[in-house]
Design an enzyme around this catalytic site. Structure first.
Site, short mmCIF file in Angstrom:
data_model
loop_
_atom_site.label_atom_id
_atom_site.label_comp_id
_atom_site.label_asym_id
_atom_site.label_seq_id
_atom_site.Cartn_x
_atom_site.Cartn_y
_atom_site.Cartn_z
N GLY A 35 -21.46 12.35 47.40
CA GLY A 35 -21.35 13.81 47.27
C GLY A 35 -20.17 14.18 46.38
N HIS A 36 -19.01 13.58 46.64
CA HIS A 36 -17.83 13.80 45.81
C HIS A 36 -18.10 13.31 44.37
CE1 HIS A 36 -15.77 13.15 49.89
NE2 HIS A 36 -15.44 14.40 49.57
N GLN A 60 -5.65 23.22 57.39
CA GLN A 60 -7.03 23.65 57.62
C GLN A 60 -7.67 23.00 58.85
OE1 GLN A 60 -8.37 22.02 53.71
NE2 GLN A 60 -10.24 21.50 54.81
N GLU A 148 -21.95 22.77 47.89
CA GLU A 148 -22.64 23.73 48.78
C GLU A 148 -22.69 23.21 50.22
OE1 GLU A 148 -26.42 24.58 46.98
OE2 GLU A 148 -25.54 26.13 45.70
N ASP A 150 -20.23 22.75 52.02
CA ASP A 150 -19.33 23.68 52.72
C ASP A 150 -19.59 25.07 52.12
OD1 ASP A 150 -17.56 21.65 54.24
OD2 ASP A 150 -17.68 20.88 52.20
N GLN A 153 -17.18 28.01 52.55
CA GLN A 153 -15.96 27.70 51.79
C GLN A 153 -16.16 28.02 50.31
OE1 GLN A 153 -13.77 23.87 52.38
NE2 GLN A 153 -14.68 23.32 50.44
P1 AMP Z 1 -14.00 17.24 51.34
O1 AMP Z 1 -13.38 15.98 50.86
O2 AMP Z 1 -14.89 17.08 52.52
O3 AMP Z 1 -12.99 18.36 51.49
O4 AMP Z 1 -14.98 17.72 50.18
C1 AMP Z 1 -14.51 17.90 48.87
C2 AMP Z 1 -15.57 18.61 48.07
O5 AMP Z 1 -16.77 17.82 48.04
C3 AMP Z 1 -15.96 19.97 48.67
O6 AMP Z 1 -16.20 20.89 47.62
C4 AMP Z 1 -17.23 19.64 49.41
O7 AMP Z 1 -18.10 20.75 49.59
C5 AMP Z 1 -17.86 18.61 48.50
N1 AMP Z 1 -18.82 17.78 49.22
C6 AMP Z 1 -18.62 17.11 50.38
N2 AMP Z 1 -19.76 16.50 50.79
C7 AMP Z 1 -20.70 16.81 49.86
C8 AMP Z 1 -22.09 16.49 49.72
N3 AMP Z 1 -22.74 15.75 50.61
N4 AMP Z 1 -22.74 16.97 48.63
C9 AMP Z 1 -22.10 17.74 47.73
N5 AMP Z 1 -20.80 18.08 47.81
C10 AMP Z 1 -20.10 17.62 48.86
#
Ligand code: AMP
Length: 255
Positions: A35-36, A60, A148, A150, A153
């Protein structure tokens, strides 16, 4: 790829980036997954320079145990960032991002902050927006990419950028999922084998459910999930569920 740990070092580097080079930014809390990676790849495509931040933001978290247990995989994260062609990784210590007081807080009063995650995690969005504002000021990107996954957010960050005239485009990126439909998440790594099987089943139920919330809730609970909310807002379905002690969220557009 350069790894930068202090605000000063980054500010010095930022000054030396050619003004005609566009900067794309991906903010994360690490424990990187596909995802990242999809956000980073999009930034690589659309900008001359890509900056990745890895920072587990204490303000947070509304549960201390969630913060204490948040997975950290720095060596693997840096290897992936390097492979994806990230130019700069910004990895500040909490004491660098919050030197001294944290008394000037961005407070989300938007209706999007008053429901779902905003209700279940008091103060969460204030912490997110405060750190994202700090990061957007420091990194000073042309474009910043948010998942999306989050969704609330993303909407709140987009509104903050608009309302505070941040000279940065906020770009939404589609949710990347496992084959089961489970949204990828750093917290998935904390699931036991049994819990992961349960999370996979819940994802499949959520993907295939129509808008009948009580039937969907019953189906999710019958495979072992504890529903925190299941709701339709702005033609999108939102889910928060506990599997064991792990809290997972997801959303999908209504079909
Ligand atoms: P986090 O490390 O969980 O704070 O996420 C960092 C960024 O990656 C945020 O913009 C999340 O929405 C995005 N993100 C996390 N998981 C996914 C996913 N499965 N698909 C797309 N974006 C993601």
């Amino acid at each position: 790829m350069k790894v930068i740990k202090t605000i000063k070092a980054w500010q010095q580097l930022r000054k030396n980036i050619e003004p005609n080079h566009t900067v794309g930014f991906v903010a994360t809390m690490g424990c990187l997954h596909p995802g990242h990676a999809s956000l980073i790849e999009r930034s690589k495509k659309e900008n001359n320079i890509t900056v990745l931040s890895i920072f587990v933001n204490p303000t947070q978290f509304n549960e201390q145990t969630d913060l204490d247990n948040y997975p950290v995989t720095t060596a693997a994260d840096l290897a992936l960032a390097q492979k994806l062609g990230v130019d700069y990784v910004f990895m500040p210590e909490p004491s660098a991002m919050y030197p001294g007081e944290h008394t000037i807080v961005i407070q989300a009063k938007d209706e999007m902050a008053m429901m779902l995650e905003g209700v279940k995690r008091p103060g969460h969005f204030d912490g997110v927006l405060s750190v994202v504002l700090k990061l957007l000021i420091l990194i000073s990107p042309d474009k910043a990419y948010f998942g999306e996954k989050d969704y609330q957010q993303y909407i709140l960050i987009k509104k903050m950028a608009e309302q505070y005239f941040l000279p940065c485009e906020i770009i939404p990126c589609a949710i990347i999922r496992e084959a089961s439909g489970l949204a990828m998440s750093s917290r998935n790594t904390l699931l036991s084998k049994k819990e992961r099987a349960c999370a996979d089943k819940i994802a499949t139920i959520f993907a295939n459910s129509l808008d009948d919330e009580s039937t969907t809730q019953h189906a999710i609970e019958s495979v072992g999930g504890q529903v925190e909310y299941l709701a339709v807002v702005n033609n999108r379905r939102f889910l928060a569920v506990r599997v064991g002690s792990i809290r997972l969220i997801d959303n999908r557009p209504c079909s």
